[in-house]
Scaffold this motif. Structure first.
Motif, PDB file in Angstrom:
ATOM      1  N   VAL A   1      25.016  -5.986 -10.871  1.00  0.00           N
ATOM      2  CA  VAL A   1      24.452  -6.550 -11.818  1.00  0.00           C
ATOM      3  C   VAL A   1      23.154  -5.972 -12.534  1.00  0.00           C
ATOM      4  O   VAL A   1      22.885  -6.331 -13.655  1.00  0.00           O
ATOM      5  CB  VAL A   1      23.869  -8.114 -11.082  1.00  0.00           C
ATOM      6  N   THR A   2      22.415  -5.449 -11.781  1.00  0.00           N
ATOM      7  CA  THR A   2      21.287  -4.841 -12.397  1.00  0.00           C
ATOM      8  C   THR A   2      21.401  -3.730 -13.286  1.00  0.00           C
ATOM      9  O   THR A   2      20.659  -3.625 -14.304  1.00  0.00           O
ATOM     10  CB  THR A   2      19.874  -4.735 -11.258  1.00  0.00           C
ATOM     11  N   THR A   3      22.428  -2.765 -12.725  1.00  0.00           N
ATOM     12  CA  THR A   3      22.254  -1.606 -13.408  1.00  0.00           C
ATOM     13  C   THR A   3      23.637  -1.546 -14.294  1.00  0.00           C
ATOM     14  O   THR A   3      23.759  -0.642 -15.299  1.00  0.00           O
ATOM     15  CB  THR A   3      22.601  -0.391 -12.508  1.00  0.00           C
ATOM     16  N   GLY A   4      24.605  -2.220 -13.838  1.00  0.00           N
ATOM     17  CA  GLY A   4      25.782  -2.279 -14.562  1.00  0.00           C
ATOM     18  C   GLY A   4      26.649  -0.901 -14.491  1.00  0.00           C
ATOM     19  O   GLY A   4      27.832  -0.841 -15.319  1.00  0.00           O
ATOM     20  N   GLN A   5      26.357  -0.177 -13.521  1.00  0.00           N
ATOM     21  CA  GLN A   5      27.131   0.973 -13.095  1.00  0.00           C
ATOM     22  C   GLN A   5      28.496   0.743 -12.458  1.00  0.00           C
ATOM     23  O   GLN A   5      28.424  -0.173 -11.445  1.00  0.00           O
ATOM     24  CB  GLN A   5      26.330   2.121 -12.166  1.00  0.00           C
ATOM     25  N   GLY A   6      29.701   1.335 -12.737  1.00  0.00           N
ATOM     26  CA  GLY A   6      31.047   1.056 -12.250  1.00  0.00           C
ATOM     27  C   GLY A   6      31.186   1.239 -10.771  1.00  0.00           C
ATOM     28  O   GLY A   6      32.035   0.682 -10.003  1.00  0.00           O
ATOM     29  N   PHE A   7      30.625   2.308 -10.224  1.00  0.00           N
ATOM     30  CA  PHE A   7      30.510   2.676  -8.880  1.00  0.00           C
ATOM     31  C   PHE A   7      29.987   1.554  -8.086  1.00  0.00           C
ATOM     32  O   PHE A   7      30.823   1.487  -6.802  1.00  0.00           O
ATOM     33  CB  PHE A   7      29.614   4.017  -8.713  1.00  0.00           C
ATOM     34  N   PHE A   8      29.218   0.857  -8.357  1.00  0.00           N
ATOM     35  CA  PHE A   8      28.800  -0.149  -7.702  1.00  0.00           C
ATOM     36  C   PHE A   8      29.736  -1.221  -7.299  1.00  0.00           C
ATOM     37  O   PHE A   8      29.915  -1.887  -6.496  1.00  0.00           O
ATOM     38  CB  PHE A   8      27.461  -0.819  -7.856  1.00  0.00           C
ATOM     39  N   ALA A   9      30.630  -1.603  -8.474  1.00  0.00           N
ATOM     40  CA  ALA A   9      31.802  -2.489  -8.521  1.00  0.00           C
ATOM     41  C   ALA A   9      32.693  -2.188  -7.319  1.00  0.00           C
ATOM     42  O   ALA A   9      33.276  -2.844  -6.814  1.00  0.00           O
ATOM     43  CB  ALA A   9      32.343  -2.681  -9.890  1.00  0.00           C
TER      44      ALA A   9
END
Length: 151
Positions: free
Chosen positions: A87-95
């Motif tokens: 949510v804070t960075t928007g990086q796809g790896f975290f999804a």
């Protein structure tokens, strides 16, 4: 020290950061191996005639249920942390990390809820006596009460 951690400019990792990152990696691998061994998935003896269960009385895997609970909590916390980072960075790896950790946590929760006991089977009907209407329909109870009228 906190100001140095919050800087946006890139810098090479220090030797202590590399050391801690590698120690974390090795400790996670060790915890994963211990988890598999303590749940009874890998037998610790050479011959097993019966499958491993999660029952308290099973001597082959005495720590199966506690290990499953701890790892499920760990994966739930990891999924929550990955979600906040996404949510804070928007990086796809975290999804992807959210999906993987959530899947592992839900499998652990499923095993704790449904695979940790044999249930109480009725001798007359053959149905589990502890069934309810949530989340599945209780067809045995509906058959039992089909002829009775509500007052």
């Amino acid at each position: 020290m906190i100001v140095a951690l919050l800087l946006d400019e890139t810098r090479p990792a220090s030797s202590i950061e590399i050391y801690f990152a590698r120690c974390l990696g090795f400790s996670l691998l060790t915890i994963a191996i211990l988890t598999v061994m303590l749940t009874g998935s890998i037998p610790l003896i050479s011959s097993i005639s019966e499958p491993v269960t999660t029952e308290d009385s099973d001597p082959k895997a005495p720590y199966a249920l506690p290990t499953l609970m701890v790892t499920s909590i760990f994966h739930s916390a990891s999924a929550f942390y990955a979600y906040t980072r996404y949510v804070t960075t928007g990086q796809g790896f975290f999804a992807i990390a959210v999906a993987a950790s959530s899947l592992l946590a839900s499998i652990g929760l499923w095993c704790v809820l449904f695979a940790s006991s044999n249930g109480k089977i009725s001798r007359r009907t053959g149905a589990d006596k502890r069934t309810t209407g949530f989340p599945f329909a209780n067809s045995e109870a509906a058959k039992k009460h089909a002829g009775k009228k509500a007052l």
